[in-house]
Design an enzyme around this catalytic site. Structure first.
Site, PDB file in Angstrom:
ATOM      1  N   ASP A 145       0.826  -1.182  -0.197  1.00 35.51           N
ATOM      2  CA  ASP A 145       0.117  -0.050   0.034  1.00 35.51           C
ATOM      3  C   ASP A 145       0.673   1.446   0.037  1.00 35.51           C
ATOM      4  OD1 ASP A 145      -2.315   1.923   0.097  1.00 35.51           O
ATOM      5  OD2 ASP A 145      -2.818   0.938   2.295  1.00 35.51           O
ATOM      6  N   ASP A 205      -3.233   2.502  -5.792  1.00 36.97           N
ATOM      7  CA  ASP A 205      -2.266   2.697  -5.168  1.00 36.97           C
ATOM      8  C   ASP A 205      -1.826   1.367  -3.989  1.00 36.97           C
ATOM      9  OD1 ASP A 205      -4.289   3.207  -3.619  1.00 36.97           O
ATOM     10  OD2 ASP A 205      -3.613   4.878  -2.285  1.00 36.97           O
ATOM     11  N   GLU A 206      -2.585   0.183  -4.408  1.00 35.60           N
ATOM     12  CA  GLU A 206      -2.532  -0.844  -3.472  1.00 35.60           C
ATOM     13  C   GLU A 206      -2.666  -2.227  -4.349  1.00 35.60           C
ATOM     14  OE1 GLU A 206      -5.299  -1.580  -0.379  1.00 35.60           O
ATOM     15  OE2 GLU A 206      -6.681  -0.180  -1.074  1.00 35.60           O
TER      16      GLU A 206
END
Length: 420
Positions: free
Chosen positions: A34, A128-129
């Protein structure tokens, strides 16, 4: 949930490296990676002088919401999805920036490429993860899951100038919790034999599927920690919250999560929307915004090698009434002008007059779009799609603002235009 304060003091430290040695990661093939305050981190990378200042990214107008805040801003109570006006009251000295989506998508693509160099089993959850299943990569790389996690963090920092947090565990549930507790810029390894010891002190809100209302219902019957849910007889839990929810939460609280990392999951829709600072009634201005949103949506489709058949628009009026209208095309498209023309027809033909607070464009019924595109009957053989592809190449080389439709170039002079 996601901070070490949710655990008894010192428990998180058990899952960190000691003298360079990580806890036993045998049987822990799942990583959850993350990015830390992703949008804000990318903006700070572009503006190093902001590194020691609170930074907030999001709608900069009175009706905007926070998309991202760096950890310094969070110490003042600023959080994602918070109204920007409230964030300004909490931290008036913060630097407030409009989002730069081209930078975020570029960084996301680069980070995901790093993941896929390590393992093909990558399941992105957002820009983003992502989850990684590294079981098949251990022998090839001659590394342990913890060592792979260290390598991921180092490469993301070296190659993209941002930091990430990593959780290593025996399941997706444990890995995701671990990455949250490792933030910012950290890593936790939860041994397979320690799963219950790790889970049981957590609040019930740590369980996937437990929102505010479910947490209140659980608390009302004395269930405040994961250990409480695990210890309650399943029959009684079923009576309290229903069969499906009870079985799901009871399984998670006892450390059972058999879901695999699924790299082939397909996006169901792609879109973009904008909330205006003041309600808008001018149809020409609204169509200009539809062009901007169509451009962003089409670029996302092309980047992901997708096309969509159904164009939909979302309209929220000043009284918060929200409608959606859609139209299905004969063939899928990733062309800005085709999406835009359809969105405009939906606005003209199916949207009642009124002051509009928010407008959005979305493409649905997605399909892979790597081959040649079947042309619509009235479309020229060459034209808009070639222009889109040329614009994509220019943006990739010179930045997101390098090529724009002419009608958007003078938009900054319009005081009623949405701030970005």
């Amino acid at each position: 949930m996601g901070r070490s304060g949710d655990l008894p003091r010192g428990l998180v430290d058990r899952y960190k490296a000691k003298d360079g040695t990580w806890p036993d990661d045998t049987g822990c093939p799942v990583l959850h990676v993350d990015m830390d305050a992703f949008y804000a981190s990318v903006e700070i990378r572009e503006r190093p002088e902001l590194a020691d200042k609170p930074v907030v990214v999001g709608g900069t107008g009175g009706r905007g919401v926070v998309s991202s805040a760096n950890y310094l801003a969070r110490t003042f109570g600023v959080r994602s999805a918070m109204p920007t006006a409230h964030a300004r009251r909490l931290c008036p000295h913060a630097v407030f920036l409009p989002p730069t989506f081209s930078l975020y998508t570029e960084a996301s693509a680069g980070v995901m490429s790093i993941f896929r160099e390590i393992t093909p089993l990558v399941e992105p959850l957002s820009l983003d993860e992502a989850f990684l299943d590294v079981a098949g990569a251990l022998r090839r790389l001659r590394m342990t899951p913890g060592q792979i996690g260290e390598q991921v963090r180092a490469r993301v920092a070296d190659e993209w100038g941002i930091t990430c947090s990593v959780g290593v565990g025996s399941s997706k549930f444990v890995a995701k919790l671990a990455s949250g507790l490792a933030k910012p810029n950290g890593m936790l390894v939860v041994p397979k034999t320690d799963v219950l010891e790790f889970l049981h002190p957590l609040p019930v809100s740590a369980l996937w599927g437990v929102g505010k209302k479910t947490a209140e219902r659980l608390s009302a019957i004395g269930l405040n920690r994961v250990a409480d849910v695990a210890a309650m007889p399943l029959a009684r839990l079923r009576r309290a919250i229903g069969v499906a929810a009870a079985e799901h939460l009871h399984s998670l609280s006892n450390g059972h999560d058999n879901r695999a990392v699924e790299p082939e999951s397909v996006d169901k829709s792609v879109g973009a929307e904008e909330t205006f600072e003041t309600d808008r009634t001018d149809r020409d201005g609204l169509k200009q915004e539809l062009l901007r949103l169509s451009e962003r949506t089409a670029a996302t489709l092309r980047r992901r090698e997708l096309r969509g058949r159904t164009v939909s628009i979302k309209v929220r009026f000043g009284d918060f009434t929200t409608i959606t209208r859609s139209r299905t095309l004969p063939v899928g498209t990733d062309v800005t002008q085709e999406i835009y023309r359809t969105a405009c027809r939906l606005l003209d033909e199916q949207t009642p007059p009124g002051a509009i607070r928010l407008i959005g464009v979305r493409m649905e019924q997605l399909e892979e779009g790597t081959g040649g595109q079947q042309l619509l009957l009235d479309a020229p053989e060459r034209g808009w799609r070639d222009a889109d592809q040329a614009a994509d190449q220019a943006r990739a080389k010179f930045g997101g603002a390098a090529v724009r439709p002419a009608s958007l170039l003078d938009n900054r002079s319009d005081p009623t235009s949405p701030r970005r």
